[in-house]
Design a protein around this motif. Structure first.
Motif, PDB file in Angstrom:
ATOM      1  N   HIS A 145      10.955  11.735  -4.652  1.00 37.33           N
ATOM      2  CA  HIS A 145      12.573  11.808  -4.527  1.00 37.33           C
ATOM      3  C   HIS A 145      13.233  11.793  -5.764  1.00 37.33           C
ATOM      4  O   HIS A 145      13.105  11.108  -6.752  1.00 37.33           O
ATOM      5  CB  HIS A 145      12.807  10.607  -3.637  1.00 37.33           C
ATOM      6  N   VAL A 146      14.293  12.934  -5.643  1.00 40.73           N
ATOM      7  CA  VAL A 146      15.153  13.079  -6.941  1.00 40.73           C
ATOM      8  C   VAL A 146      16.362  12.298  -6.116  1.00 40.73           C
ATOM      9  O   VAL A 146      16.857  12.724  -5.212  1.00 40.73           O
ATOM     10  CB  VAL A 146      15.518  14.373  -7.147  1.00 40.73           C
ATOM     11  N   ILE A 147      16.977  11.440  -6.818  1.00 42.15           N
ATOM     12  CA  ILE A 147      18.055  10.430  -6.299  1.00 42.15           C
ATOM     13  C   ILE A 147      19.369  10.553  -7.356  1.00 42.15           C
ATOM     14  O   ILE A 147      18.993  10.235  -8.676  1.00 42.15           O
ATOM     15  CB  ILE A 147      17.424   8.995  -6.262  1.00 42.15           C
ATOM     16  N   GLY A 172       0.941  -1.276   0.063  1.00 42.44           N
ATOM     17  CA  GLY A 172      -0.022   0.007  -0.033  1.00 42.44           C
ATOM     18  C   GLY A 172       0.624   1.446  -0.131  1.00 42.44           C
ATOM     19  O   GLY A 172       0.128   2.333   0.218  1.00 42.44           O
ATOM     20  N   ARG A 173       2.226   1.249  -0.154  1.00 39.34           N
ATOM     21  CA  ARG A 173       3.008   2.237   0.069  1.00 39.34           C
ATOM     22  C   ARG A 173       3.561   2.421  -1.706  1.00 39.34           C
ATOM     23  O   ARG A 173       3.578   1.466  -2.184  1.00 39.34           O
ATOM     24  CB  ARG A 173       4.264   2.258   0.982  1.00 39.34           C
ATOM     25  N   VAL A 174       3.923   3.683  -1.798  1.00 36.62           N
ATOM     26  CA  VAL A 174       4.275   4.248  -3.076  1.00 36.62           C
ATOM     27  C   VAL A 174       5.516   4.924  -2.947  1.00 36.62           C
ATOM     28  O   VAL A 174       5.505   5.853  -2.008  1.00 36.62           O
ATOM     29  CB  VAL A 174       3.221   4.989  -3.936  1.00 36.62           C
ATOM     30  N   ILE A 175       6.587   4.681  -3.663  1.00 40.87           N
ATOM     31  CA  ILE A 175       7.927   5.495  -3.660  1.00 40.87           C
ATOM     32  C   ILE A 175       8.110   5.879  -5.333  1.00 40.87           C
ATOM     33  O   ILE A 175       8.109   5.147  -5.956  1.00 40.87           O
ATOM     34  CB  ILE A 175       8.992   4.698  -2.969  1.00 40.87           C
ATOM     35  N   VAL A 176       8.060   7.253  -5.406  1.00 43.71           N
ATOM     36  CA  VAL A 176       8.267   7.678  -6.784  1.00 43.71           C
ATOM     37  C   VAL A 176       9.568   8.416  -6.654  1.00 43.71           C
ATOM     38  O   VAL A 176      10.179   9.336  -5.794  1.00 43.71           O
ATOM     39  CB  VAL A 176       7.036   8.736  -6.847  1.00 43.71           C
ATOM     40  N   ILE A 177      10.522   8.030  -7.799  1.00 45.00           N
ATOM     41  CA  ILE A 177      11.869   8.491  -7.913  1.00 45.00           C
ATOM     42  C   ILE A 177      12.149   8.944  -9.400  1.00 45.00           C
ATOM     43  O   ILE A 177      11.816   8.391 -10.313  1.00 45.00           O
ATOM     44  CB  ILE A 177      12.924   7.279  -7.463  1.00 45.00           C
ATOM     45  N   GLU A 178      12.646  10.178  -9.175  1.00 47.60           N
ATOM     46  CA  GLU A 178      13.280  10.785 -10.524  1.00 47.60           C
ATOM     47  C   GLU A 178      14.788  10.407 -10.193  1.00 47.60           C
ATOM     48  O   GLU A 178      15.469  11.315  -9.266  1.00 47.60           O
ATOM     49  CB  GLU A 178      13.063  12.331 -10.535  1.00 47.60           C
ATOM     50  N   PHE A 179      15.356   9.726 -11.121  1.00 44.86           N
ATOM     51  CA  PHE A 179      16.933   9.674 -11.161  1.00 44.86           C
ATOM     52  C   PHE A 179      17.621  10.690 -11.988  1.00 44.86           C
ATOM     53  O   PHE A 179      17.197  10.906 -13.164  1.00 44.86           O
ATOM     54  CB  PHE A 179      17.155   8.170 -11.922  1.00 44.86           C
ATOM     55  N   LYS A 180      18.878  11.068 -11.440  1.00 45.05           N
ATOM     56  CA  LYS A 180      19.498  11.914 -12.249  1.00 45.05           C
ATOM     57  C   LYS A 180      20.980  11.471 -11.924  1.00 45.05           C
ATOM     58  O   LYS A 180      21.396  10.691 -11.252  1.00 45.05           O
ATOM     59  CB  LYS A 180      19.295  13.447 -11.326  1.00 45.05           C
ATOM     60  N   ASP A 181      21.905  11.955 -12.981  1.00 44.37           N
ATOM     61  CA  ASP A 181      23.380  12.077 -12.600  1.00 44.37           C
ATOM     62  C   ASP A 181      23.536  12.984 -11.508  1.00 44.37           C
ATOM     63  O   ASP A 181      23.069  13.498 -11.000  1.00 44.37           O
ATOM     64  CB  ASP A 181      24.012  12.471 -13.920  1.00 44.37           C
ATOM     65  N   LEU A 182      24.678  12.436 -10.961  1.00 44.49           N
ATOM     66  CA  LEU A 182      25.473  13.090  -9.831  1.00 44.49           C
ATOM     67  C   LEU A 182      25.344  14.528  -9.719  1.00 44.49           C
ATOM     68  O   LEU A 182      26.114  15.010 -10.971  1.00 44.49           O
ATOM     69  CB  LEU A 182      26.683  12.565  -9.246  1.00 44.49           C
ATOM     70  N   GLY A 183      24.603  15.318  -9.057  1.00 44.00           N
ATOM     71  CA  GLY A 183      24.557  16.421  -9.020  1.00 44.00           C
ATOM     72  C   GLY A 183      23.779  17.281  -9.950  1.00 44.00           C
ATOM     73  O   GLY A 183      23.945  18.618  -9.870  1.00 44.00           O
ATOM     74  N   GLU A 184      23.009  16.407 -10.839  1.00 46.30           N
ATOM     75  CA  GLU A 184      22.387  17.086 -11.884  1.00 46.30           C
ATOM     76  C   GLU A 184      21.028  17.507 -11.417  1.00 46.30           C
ATOM     77  O   GLU A 184      20.330  16.590 -10.941  1.00 46.30           O
ATOM     78  CB  GLU A 184      22.234  15.993 -13.177  1.00 46.30           C
ATOM     79  N   PRO A 185      20.484  18.611 -11.600  1.00 45.41           N
ATOM     80  CA  PRO A 185      19.123  19.003 -10.998  1.00 45.41           C
ATOM     81  C   PRO A 185      18.049  18.714 -11.985  1.00 45.41           C
ATOM     82  O   PRO A 185      18.488  18.402 -13.180  1.00 45.41           O
ATOM     83  CB  PRO A 185      19.341  20.365 -10.825  1.00 45.41           C
ATOM     84  N   PRO A 186      16.917  18.378 -11.815  1.00 43.55           N
ATOM     85  CA  PRO A 186      15.806  17.926 -12.700  1.00 43.55           C
ATOM     86  C   PRO A 186      15.747  19.458 -13.744  1.00 43.55           C
ATOM     87  O   PRO A 186      15.869  20.501 -13.100  1.00 43.55           O
ATOM     88  CB  PRO A 186      14.400  17.802 -11.632  1.00 43.55           C
ATOM     89  N   LYS A 187      15.154  19.077 -14.970  1.00 46.35           N
ATOM     90  CA  LYS A 187      14.807  19.770 -15.870  1.00 46.35           C
ATOM     91  C   LYS A 187      13.447  20.737 -15.261  1.00 46.35           C
ATOM     92  O   LYS A 187      12.818  20.247 -14.609  1.00 46.35           O
ATOM     93  CB  LYS A 187      14.528  19.519 -17.072  1.00 46.35           C
ATOM     94  N   LEU A 188      13.424  21.730 -15.990  1.00 41.07           N
ATOM     95  CA  LEU A 188      12.149  22.622 -15.576  1.00 41.07           C
ATOM     96  C   LEU A 188      10.929  22.075 -15.563  1.00 41.07           C
ATOM     97  O   LEU A 188       9.984  21.922 -14.614  1.00 41.07           O
ATOM     98  CB  LEU A 188      12.309  24.040 -16.496  1.00 41.07           C
ATOM     99  N   HIS A 189      10.689  21.121 -16.733  1.00 40.18           N
ATOM    100  CA  HIS A 189       9.232  20.669 -16.650  1.00 40.18           C
ATOM    101  C   HIS A 189       9.030  19.387 -15.593  1.00 40.18           C
ATOM    102  O   HIS A 189       8.120  19.066 -15.296  1.00 40.18           O
ATOM    103  CB  HIS A 189       9.067  19.990 -18.255  1.00 40.18           C
ATOM    104  N   GLN A 190      10.302  18.780 -15.320  1.00 36.59           N
ATOM    105  CA  GLN A 190      10.368  17.886 -14.224  1.00 36.59           C
ATOM    106  C   GLN A 190      10.194  18.300 -12.849  1.00 36.59           C
ATOM    107  O   GLN A 190       9.522  17.887 -11.836  1.00 36.59           O
ATOM    108  CB  GLN A 190      11.618  17.037 -14.149  1.00 36.59           C
ATOM    109  N   VAL A 191      10.670  19.679 -12.736  1.00 33.41           N
ATOM    110  CA  VAL A 191      10.446  20.347 -11.336  1.00 33.41           C
ATOM    111  C   VAL A 191       9.126  20.621 -11.207  1.00 33.41           C
ATOM    112  O   VAL A 191       8.405  20.877 -10.013  1.00 33.41           O
ATOM    113  CB  VAL A 191      11.382  21.599 -11.651  1.00 33.41           C
TER     114      VAL A 191
END
Length: 88
Positions: A75-77, A42-61
């Motif tokens: 979570h941005v990992i 019943g739990r959900v974990i949602v992850i956006e994976f990025k390269d080390l130190g790379e921030p999400p793109k504007l549309h992802q934000v």
């Protein structure tokens, strides 16, 4: 949908070893869907994976903000260790 295999693969394999179901997600007709959604008990974990130190793109934000406003933890990992910690 770009992959970050040196982060995404070990985290996904770790989650699966703990009994989580993993799904790669993609929206139809829109951009910004977080990469992977994990489900267990019943739990959900949602992850956006990025390269080390790379921030999400504007549309992802923007999409992460929308999901968080709806009560979904996203979570941005950028390292496997950070991903493992979510499942420990």
């Amino acid at each position: 949908m770009a992959e970050i295999p040196h982060v995404q693969t070990p985290v996904t394999n770790y989650a699966r070893s703990l009994g989580w179901r993993a799904r790669r997600m993609q929206y139809i007709g829109r951009h910004g869907c977080p990469d992977s959604w994990f489900f267990k008990g019943g739990r959900v974990i949602v992850i956006e994976f990025k390269d080390l130190g790379e921030p999400p793109k504007l549309h992802q934000v923007r999409e992460i903000k929308r999901l968080r406003e709806s009560g979904i933890a996203v979570h941005v990992i950028d390292t496997p260790e950070a991903g493992y910690a979510l499942f420990d």
